[in-house]
Structure formats: structure tokens, C-alpha cells
Design a protein around this motif. Structure first.
Motif, mmCIF file in Angstrom:
data_model
loop_
_atom_site.group_PDB
_atom_site.id
_atom_site.type_symbol
_atom_site.label_atom_id
_atom_site.label_comp_id
_atom_site.label_asym_id
_atom_site.label_seq_id
_atom_site.Cartn_x
_atom_site.Cartn_y
_atom_site.Cartn_z
ATOM 1 N N ARG A 192 0.773 -1.152 -0.108
ATOM 2 C CA ARG A 192 0.078 0.143 -0.026
ATOM 3 C C ARG A 192 0.881 1.270 -0.193
ATOM 4 N N LEU A 193 0.102 2.394 -0.372
ATOM 5 C CA LEU A 193 1.045 3.616 -0.424
ATOM 6 C C LEU A 193 0.825 4.308 0.939
ATOM 7 N N TYR A 194 1.951 5.103 1.316
ATOM 8 C CA TYR A 194 1.788 5.886 2.449
ATOM 9 C C TYR A 194 2.169 7.485 2.156
ATOM 10 N N ALA A 195 1.379 8.293 3.239
ATOM 11 C CA ALA A 195 1.807 9.821 2.850
ATOM 12 C C ALA A 195 3.237 9.757 3.451
ATOM 13 N N SER A 196 4.251 9.728 2.707
ATOM 14 C CA SER A 196 5.815 9.754 3.008
ATOM 15 C C SER A 196 6.178 10.855 3.618
ATOM 16 N N LEU A 197 5.773 11.999 3.566
ATOM 17 C CA LEU A 197 5.996 13.101 4.317
ATOM 18 C C LEU A 197 5.593 13.276 5.543
ATOM 19 N N ASN A 198 4.457 12.373 5.978
ATOM 20 C CA ASN A 198 3.765 12.791 7.195
ATOM 21 C C ASN A 198 4.803 12.066 8.434
ATOM 22 N N LEU A 199 5.710 12.815 8.805
ATOM 23 C CA LEU A 199 6.359 12.298 10.174
ATOM 24 C C LEU A 199 5.770 12.870 11.209
ATOM 25 N N THR A 200 5.884 12.007 12.337
ATOM 26 C CA THR A 200 5.354 12.128 13.514
ATOM 27 C C THR A 200 5.953 13.441 14.251
ATOM 28 N N ARG A 201 5.398 14.360 14.799
ATOM 29 C CA ARG A 201 5.788 15.458 15.723
ATOM 30 C C ARG A 201 7.047 15.599 16.368
ATOM 31 N N ASP A 202 7.373 14.298 17.055
ATOM 32 C CA ASP A 202 8.379 14.177 17.816
ATOM 33 C C ASP A 202 9.732 13.495 16.997
ATOM 34 N N VAL A 203 9.617 13.679 15.926
ATOM 35 C CA VAL A 203 11.152 13.276 14.897
ATOM 36 C C VAL A 203 11.679 14.649 14.847
ATOM 37 N N SER A 204 13.250 14.315 15.157
ATOM 38 C CA SER A 204 13.850 15.766 15.464
ATOM 39 C C SER A 204 14.112 16.220 14.100
#
Length: 177
Positions: free
Chosen positions: A6-18
Motif C-alpha cells: 500500500r502507499l503511505y503519506a511519505s512526508l507525514n513524520l510524527t511531530r516528535d521526529v528531530s
């Protein structure tokens, strides 16, 4: 032909990624084509995993790199496999690995095997005791050695991670039921 992904929103990093990790990942993922839809770019797991592998590791561990809207329930996350224990139980053997990222434990993987332990056997391993909400499974694996990631199927990719084994873990459901 491999299993569909399946495809993922590849730019949607969680807010706690540095910021540093996010910047490295976003620069790497931009090298790959995706499908644009409603202000988001969607990519397959393999592409996302390759971009994650190129990010610089944190000490001897994987960087904290999660995709999704909620940090406690990411859609995908990168983890390093840390061997934990082997439990002989004839005729099957069980091997346990910890899933870690920046020193945090994300759970455990139990791998059953009959004879040889291979990287692709991790695809059927059970992800247990995860600190995330939901049920997860391993979908991509790689061994990193001296700046090269050796992926399933024999392909390679450049890597900034420390030597070791890494997996991409995918959420399969929101609950354990």
C-alpha cells in the motif's frame, strides 16, 4: 512478483521526529517518485525504507523515525534489531529480538525457525509487547555493513546507519483484536 504494497503519506513524520532526522529523511525521500494527491505525496514501503536507511544513525542505534499522525500509533517506523534471547524448543527454535530506536524499546520480535535463521524469515515473525497502540508486523529488512544496506531480494542501497540489522515495522490494525 512481490506482494502488493500500500502507499503511505511519505512526508507525514510524527511531530516528535528531530529536525535533523526529518531534514535528512525528507532530502532522501525527495529522490524517489511518488503519487501526489491532495497536498501529500504517497510512496510505497520499499521506497520509504530506502530513504530511512540513508539517514544518519544515532550512536549505535536507529534514528527515531516514525510516519503517521500519532507518535504512539505510527503507520510505519524504523527500528534496529537487537538480539535478546534464544529459546530451544524441539523441533522449533525461537529467537527474540528487541526493536530499538535512539535507545527506546519499541517492543520485541519472536522469530520461530526450524533450521537456519534468514533475514526473510523476519517477515513472518511476531511483533509483540510493542509500546505503540495497535498491532504491527515487519515488512522490510536490511543488514547494514560499512555504509551499504543489503536488502531482501539481493538489492543494495546506501546507508548512513551504524552496522547492524534494521526493519521497517508497519501497523496492521488499530487494536489487538
Amino acid at each position: 512478483m512481490g506482494a502488493p504494497s500500500r502507499l503511505y503519506a511519505s512526508l507525514n513524520l510524527t511531530r516528535d521526529v528531530s529536525r535533523t532526522t526529518a531534514s535528512e529523511y525528507l532530502q532522501a525521500i525527495a529522490q524517489y517518485e511518488g503519487v501526489a494527491f491532495e497536498r501529500e505525496v504517497y510512496r510505497c514501503r520499499d521506497t520509504i525504507f530506502r530513504a530511512m536507511l540513508s539517514v544518519t544513525g544515532k550512536g549505535e542505534d536507529a534514528p527515531f523515525l516514525l510516519l503517521g499522525d500519532a507518535p504512539r500509533s505510527p503507520e510505519l517506523f524504523l527500528a534496529k534489531l537487537v538480539p535478546a534471547d534464544t529459546a530451544p524448543a524441539e523441533p522449533w527454535q525461537k529467537m527474540f529480538h528487541g526493536l530499538t530506536s535512539e535507545g527506546m524499546n519499541f517492543g520485541e520480535v519472536m522469530q520461530e525457525y526450524r533450521f537456519d535463521v534468514t533475514l526473510d524469515a523476519l517477515l513472518s515473525a511476531e511483533v509483540m509487547a510493542t509500546s505503540n497502540d495497535g498491532h504491527y508486523r515487519i515488512t522490510e529488512c536490511a543488514n547494514v555493513s560499512e555504509g551499504t544496506a543489503y536488502l531482501l531480494g539481493g538489492s543494495t542501497a546506501p546507508s548512513g546507519l551504524p552496522d547492524g540489522s534494521y526493519v521497517l515495522v508497519e501497523k496492521t490494525s488499530n487494536s489487538y483484536a
